[in-house]
Every structure is written in structure tokens, then in C-alpha cells.
Design a protein around this motif. Sequence first.
Motif, PDB file in Angstrom:
ATOM      1  N   ASP A  25       0.803  -1.226   0.000  1.00 20.39           N
ATOM      2  CA  ASP A  25       0.000   0.000   0.000  1.00 20.39           C
ATOM      3  C   ASP A  25       0.835   1.274   0.000  1.00 20.39           C
ATOM      4  OD1 ASP A  25      -2.561  -0.856  -0.186  1.00 20.39           O
ATOM      5  OD2 ASP A  25      -2.888  -1.069   1.961  1.00 20.39           O
TER       6      ASP A  25
ATOM      7  N   CYS B 208       4.052   2.218  -0.746  1.00 20.89           N
ATOM      8  CA  CYS B 208       5.197   2.605  -1.583  1.00 20.89           C
ATOM      9  C   CYS B 208       4.827   3.801  -2.455  1.00 20.89           C
ATOM     10  CB  CYS B 208       5.621   1.446  -2.474  1.00 20.89           C
ATOM     11  SG  CYS B 208       6.974   1.869  -3.567  1.00 20.89           S
ATOM     12  N   THR B 209       5.762   4.770  -2.543  1.00 24.36           N
ATOM     13  CA  THR B 209       5.503   5.952  -3.375  1.00 24.36           C
ATOM     14  C   THR B 209       6.346   5.971  -4.645  1.00 24.36           C
ATOM     15  OG1 THR B 209       7.103   7.148  -2.084  1.00 24.36           O
ATOM     16  CG2 THR B 209       4.819   7.423  -1.461  1.00 24.36           C
ATOM     17  N   HIS B 210       7.005   4.869  -4.947  1.00 18.71           N
ATOM     18  CA  HIS B 210       7.863   4.802  -6.140  1.00 18.71           C
ATOM     19  C   HIS B 210       8.902   5.913  -6.151  1.00 18.71           C
ATOM     20  CE1 HIS B 210       4.059   2.857  -7.882  1.00 18.71           C
ATOM     21  NE2 HIS B 210       4.919   1.899  -7.642  1.00 18.71           N
TER      22      HIS B 210
ATOM     23  N   ASP C  67       6.682  -4.220  -7.416  1.00 18.02           N
ATOM     24  CA  ASP C  67       5.616  -3.766  -8.306  1.00 18.02           C
ATOM     25  C   ASP C  67       5.023  -4.908  -9.132  1.00 18.02           C
ATOM     26  OD1 ASP C  67       5.119  -1.205  -7.693  1.00 18.02           O
ATOM     27  OD2 ASP C  67       5.704  -0.358  -9.629  1.00 18.02           O
TER      28      ASP C  67
ATOM     29  N   LYS D 234      -3.159  -4.195  -6.749  1.00 21.33           N
ATOM     30  CA  LYS D 234      -3.981  -2.998  -7.001  1.00 21.33           C
ATOM     31  C   LYS D 234      -5.195  -3.342  -7.847  1.00 21.33           C
ATOM     32  CE  LYS D 234      -1.188   0.361  -5.423  1.00 21.33           C
ATOM     33  NZ  LYS D 234      -1.214   1.676  -4.917  1.00 21.33           N
TER      34      LYS D 234
ATOM     35  N   TRP E  30      -5.372   3.901 -12.667  1.00 21.40           N
ATOM     36  CA  TRP E  30      -4.280   4.879 -12.628  1.00 21.40           C
ATOM     37  C   TRP E  30      -3.003   4.321 -12.037  1.00 21.40           C
ATOM     38  CZ3 TRP E  30      -7.593   9.544 -10.555  1.00 21.40           C
ATOM     39  CH2 TRP E  30      -8.315  10.064 -11.627  1.00 21.40           C
ATOM     40  N   ASP E  31      -3.104   3.285 -11.239  1.00 18.55           N
ATOM     41  CA  ASP E  31      -1.920   2.793 -10.543  1.00 18.55           C
ATOM     42  C   ASP E  31      -1.187   1.705 -11.301  1.00 18.55           C
ATOM     43  OD1 ASP E  31      -1.512   4.306  -8.268  1.00 18.55           O
ATOM     44  OD2 ASP E  31      -3.271   3.449  -7.309  1.00 18.55           O
ATOM     45  N   GLY E  32      -1.365   1.661 -12.606  1.00 22.86           N
ATOM     46  CA  GLY E  32      -0.595   0.701 -13.394  1.00 22.86           C
ATOM     47  C   GLY E  32      -0.947  -0.737 -13.102  1.00 22.86           C
TER      48      GLY E  32
ATOM     49  N   ARG F  26      11.536  12.605 -11.596  1.00 25.91           N
ATOM     50  CA  ARG F  26      10.748  11.454 -12.036  1.00 25.91           C
ATOM     51  C   ARG F  26      10.789  11.285 -13.551  1.00 25.91           C
ATOM     52  NH1 ARG F  26       7.718   7.958  -9.534  1.00 25.91           N
ATOM     53  NH2 ARG F  26       7.565   8.948  -7.521  1.00 25.91           N
TER      54      ARG F  26
ATOM     55  N   MET G  65      13.594   5.930 -13.384  1.00 22.41           N
ATOM     56  CA  MET G  65      12.438   6.480 -12.681  1.00 22.41           C
ATOM     57  C   MET G  65      11.176   6.365 -13.529  1.00 22.41           C
ATOM     58  SD  MET G  65      13.245   7.256  -9.716  1.00 22.41           S
ATOM     59  CE  MET G  65      11.719   8.029  -9.239  1.00 22.41           C
TER      60      MET G  65
ATOM     61  N   PHE H  19      10.565   4.015 -15.559  1.00 25.18           N
ATOM     62  CA  PHE H  19      10.190   2.599 -15.542  1.00 25.18           C
ATOM     63  C   PHE H  19       9.317   2.273 -14.332  1.00 25.18           C
ATOM     64  CE2 PHE H  19      11.050  -1.831 -14.366  1.00 25.18           C
ATOM     65  CZ  PHE H  19      10.690  -2.453 -15.542  1.00 25.18           C
ATOM     66  N   ILE H  20       9.643   2.869 -13.177  1.00 28.35           N
ATOM     67  CA  ILE H  20       8.877   2.510 -11.984  1.00 28.35           C
ATOM     68  C   ILE H  20       7.698   3.445 -11.743  1.00 28.35           C
ATOM     69  CG2 ILE H  20      10.764   1.375 -10.776  1.00 28.35           C
ATOM     70  CD1 ILE H  20      11.238   3.874  -9.229  1.00 28.35           C
TER      71      ILE H  20
ATOM     72  N   THR I 173       4.068   5.106 -12.328  1.00 25.40           N
ATOM     73  CA  THR I 173       2.780   4.814 -12.950  1.00 25.40           C
ATOM     74  C   THR I 173       2.050   6.127 -13.182  1.00 25.40           C
ATOM     75  OG1 THR I 173       1.717   4.612 -10.814  1.00 25.40           O
ATOM     76  CG2 THR I 173       2.600   2.606 -11.764  1.00 25.40           C
ATOM     77  N   PHE I 174       0.909   6.037 -13.858  1.00 23.43           N
ATOM     78  CA  PHE I 174       0.143   7.244 -14.141  1.00 23.43           C
ATOM     79  C   PHE I 174      -0.220   7.965 -12.850  1.00 23.43           C
ATOM     80  CE2 PHE I 174      -3.996   9.292 -14.899  1.00 23.43           C
ATOM     81  CZ  PHE I 174      -3.581  10.219 -15.826  1.00 23.43           C
ATOM     82  N   GLY I 175      -0.545   7.191 -11.816  1.00 20.44           N
ATOM     83  CA  GLY I 175      -0.929   7.801 -10.546  1.00 20.44           C
ATOM     84  C   GLY I 175       0.166   8.676  -9.958  1.00 20.44           C
ATOM     85  N   ASP I 176       1.429   8.258 -10.132  1.00 18.82           N
ATOM     86  CA  ASP I 176       2.537   9.051  -9.597  1.00 18.82           C
ATOM     87  C   ASP I 176       2.605  10.413 -10.264  1.00 18.82           C
ATOM     88  OD1 ASP I 176       3.245   6.860  -8.058  1.00 18.82           O
ATOM     89  OD2 ASP I 176       4.502   6.032  -9.649  1.00 18.82           O
TER      90      ASP I 176
ATOM     91  N   LEU J 269       0.116  11.846 -11.843  1.00 21.71           N
ATOM     92  CA  LEU J 269      -1.142  12.561 -11.576  1.00 21.71           C
ATOM     93  C   LEU J 269      -1.065  13.326 -10.262  1.00 21.71           C
ATOM     94  CD1 LEU J 269      -4.161  12.720 -12.643  1.00 21.71           C
ATOM     95  CD2 LEU J 269      -4.634  11.174 -10.762  1.00 21.71           C
TER      96      LEU J 269
ATOM     97  N   SER K 146      -4.855   5.896  -3.106  1.00 25.00           N
ATOM     98  CA  SER K 146      -3.613   6.157  -3.816  1.00 25.00           C
ATOM     99  C   SER K 146      -2.415   5.949  -2.918  1.00 25.00           C
ATOM    100  CB  SER K 146      -3.593   7.594  -4.321  1.00 25.00           C
ATOM    101  OG  SER K 146      -3.379   8.460  -3.231  1.00 25.00           O
ATOM    102  N   LYS K 147      -1.239   6.228  -3.492  1.00 25.91           N
ATOM    103  CA  LYS K 147      -0.002   6.111  -2.722  1.00 25.91           C
ATOM    104  C   LYS K 147       0.106   7.182  -1.655  1.00 25.91           C
ATOM    105  CE  LYS K 147       2.969   9.097  -5.434  1.00 25.91           C
ATOM    106  NZ  LYS K 147       4.321   9.271  -5.932  1.00 25.91           N
TER     107      LYS K 147
END
Lengths: 282, 268
Positions: free
Chosen positions: A41, A43-45, A71, A78, A91-93, B135, B141, B143-144, B146-149, B151, B215-216
Amino acid sequence: MAKDINHLNLLVIPKEKRPEAALQIFREMLKYKRSLRLYLDVCTHCGACAEQCHSYLGTKDLYNMPVARVDLVRRVYKKVFVPGQSIFRFWDGVKNIDQETIDLWYQYFYQCNQCRRCAVFCPKGIDTAEITIAMRELLAHLGLVPRFHADITKNMKNTGNNMGTPFPAILDGIKFLEEELQEEKGLNIPIPMDKMGAEVLFNPSSSDLYTNTDGLMAVAKIFYKAGVSWTLSSKIAETANFGLFFHEPTMREHNRKLMEAGKELGVQRIVAGECGHGWRTW
Amino acid sequence: MSDFFGWVLPYIVLIVFLGGLIRRVLVWAHVPVPFKLMMFFGIDTTGGAIVDLAKEAIGFRSLWRGKKGLWFMSWLFHLSLAFILIGHTVGISFLGQQFMVLGVTAEQSEGLSVMLGTYAGIALLIGLVLLFIRRLGSQKMRFISTFGDYLVIILLLGIAGSGMYMRWFDHVTYIEVAHYLKGILLMNPVSPPSSNAFLLHFSLVELLLLYFPSSKLMHSCGIFVSRWLITRPYERQVIFNERANLDSLRGKRHQSSEPTRHTKRKAS
């Protein structure tokens, strides 16, 4: 991959049923492992872990970054388990679980060393080793066990040691070591095997019995000088616990066997040899 | 349109945001921890563990140890965000008069409030832009991500940008905003300030809060739970979680391959 895993009490699940079975096992795991759910849950990448992982630095394979490795699971998590509307999930891939994902799991979760270095450098304290342990267990339940691990656990079950050495060979080796000690010190230093009522059951590391025999000889000297009565057990001659690498029930089974051996011999305590994969499972 | 964004959406957002947040945290709290996961080196006392947690949550010590550049960007961003959140709450509830406790006049207090807010806003924008460039900047960066990041960063950039626009070009007074927010909180909605920049600012915040629980961004709560797993006080003993034992580990999957039998010995 190993074909013969019956001794592990595991089933080989046919290829087309794997995704469904994996989801079912994953759902069960999420119910009893807080770490798994949390780490998927929060992780912020941010990528702070990438340069700290020697698997990534060594291979330069992008999937070997701890964040990318997790991931592979997170995208399924997700899709299926996370609360929230479908548009947010998209949205979260996310990705549906399929055979390709399971192959990637098998490939990349066996490239993690479980060293926990990423947990030191992750600002959220995400411990990729936790995910690796959970995922390897999931793969084991799907019947995907590396041949090396499966064979060694089979040896342990059949012969009581990881190398599959027959009992007379071990006895012969120990006799040889006793003679060596006699030559070296001129004293009659015993290396007892299956001695009832000894105080200590010594559980040596695998190498003590066939390569690094100086270790076992030194232990014998220390026990002799300290005047402690000790013994090895033929039922479980080695402490390295291969269940640690892929399957928790196997790990527990190994330690149960050790406890049982100790109780049968009537020892007061069990001492582990120099083997991290052994005593870390206690 | 402004009715919808100004009156209806705030309540939906409040319910989704608070409900979702509490639900996620409760789920974490409900799932047991079967084994302790402390990191080397262990901290002996609860106080020590809490200090350690505070160092991580306030100073981002892990990032400082690992990547100084990332530490600077994210610390700048989070610190200024914290200042701005506190500033919004205090400034709007005291109408910019909060610094009068320091013995300055009402005008000076409001001026100070505006000035501090502007500096924090600039710091926030700089932090966000740096993080966004980072990013986008490397293949690793991207690669890891996603769209959410992306957004989340874009929404935050929009929020900070429209806020700064209000600061410099399209002034909205504390009184107007306070009046409007009071109306919402007391279930007696009044029409929002007519400024378009304010409407944009407010709706973007609402969108972000709608996305928040799924979300994250949940890392804002999760960091305390997940760090506590590895920094709790260290005890050199294996403690088996009773609940995990009863509920989950009794399942068929967790049976060892041979049943435990002690025929000769009594249980000790």
C-alpha cells in the motif's frame, strides 16, 4: 523447476489453473501478514532503494530494483484487492494476473537475496525480503520450487542431513576426525553421536561434516575442555534449514524434527553451529 | 457548475476522504503481525523506538543516509507542505490575526502571515518541480512510475500554482474564505468566493482528496505503521501472535507435512 515435490506435501498445479490459485493463496496471505498489505500500500515509487540493491547494481536489470520487483506483485494487488473505484485502480498501473506475471515472479523473486538492505534505506521502511518470502511461498504452493531446494529438503527427510550422506559415511567421517584429534593433541577427545542423556545437542552447520571439519574439531575441543557432555544426532545432523528459502511449513517441520531429536536424546539444550540459515529460523 | 464544486462536492469529498482513510488504517490494524521484523540494530526501549520513528518521519533520515539529493527535494517539499497546511488552518481560522499574540498590530500580523505563506508556497513549488524533473529525468524512474505518480504531482502543481496565482494576482481575502468554509462545516452552505483561481484551487484540492484514500498518498499514515514494524523495541525472543495462530495458521495450507507426535514423552 523440480518435478518431484511430493515430500513437501505440495501439489503441482496445472498451468492454466495457476493464476486463479495464485489469487486465492494471495488473498489468504493478505489476511495474516500485515507487512505484506502495508508494503504493497505505502510505496511511493521514490526509487531510493534502487541504487542500494546489489542485485540491481550487479545485473542492471530494471526489474531487479526492489521497487520494481515488488511492483510485479503490486500491480496485481492494485487490480484485485485494493479498496477504491476502478478508475483509481487503473491509474496505478494495474495488470491482470496471468502466466507471464507468474513467470516473472519466479524469475525475479529468486534473484532477491533477502538481505533487507532496502528496508534500511526506504523512508517508509518497506522490507522487500518480506514480500520475497511471501511470494516464494506462494510459488511453492503453486508447485514452483527450484530443484535445488526441493532435492535438499528431500535429502533432509530421507537421510537427516542436507547432503544426503548415508549414516555409516557420517560415522566414518567422525571416527576419522577423532583420530585426527588424537594425533593433534594426544588426547582422547570424543565426538559422540546419539549419546543418550547428554547435556547439549550440538547441531553443526553442513560444512562442519565434510569440508570445514576444523569447525567440528574445535567444537569438540571446547566441549572437552569445558567438561560438557554433548552429542550429535543422527536424526538431524545439520542445522541449515532450507525451508527458510521457500516454504514456511517446511522450515517449521525442520525445527520440529530438531526439537524431537533433542527430546528423544533427553538433552537439556540445543546449540547451533555456525550457520545463519540454521539458527535464524529458531 | 460552481454550485456543484462549491456546495455538493465538498460533502462527497469529506465522506470519501475520511471514510476511505479510516477504512484503510483499520484494515492495517486488523491484520496480525505473525512474526517480529525488527531491523538490526535493535532499540531496547519504547522511548528510543519512538525517537527513531520521529527522526524518520520528521527528518527523513533514511533518505539522508542513502540519497542526499532526493532527501533535499522531498524534505523541502514535505516541510513546506506541512507549513502551508498549518498556515491555512491557523490563518483562515484567525483571519491572519494570529501573530498579534507576539505583540504586533493587526496589519503587521496579516502582512507577516501573507509573507510566510508566500515563501512556503515558493518552496513547495520548487520542491514539486524538482521531484517532477527527477521522475521524468531518468529511464529508471520512468520505468517505476505509474500514471498515478504523475497525476499526484500534476494535481499538487496545479494546487500550488493556483494558490500562488491568488497570492500575487487575484487576491482572495481571509474573510471570504473563512465565511465560505464555515458555511460548509456548519451545514449551511453559502456561495463560494467568486474568484476563478479560488474555485480552481478548491476543486483541485477536492479531486486530490477524492483520490487520496485509494492512492499512494496513504503513505502519510502508513509510514508510522510500517516503520513501527521494523523499529519497535527489540526483544531477543520469538513471540508468536496468538490471533494469527488461531485464525489463519490453522488452515490446511499451514500444516507441516508430518503431524507432531510425542508418544513417549509427556508435554513439558
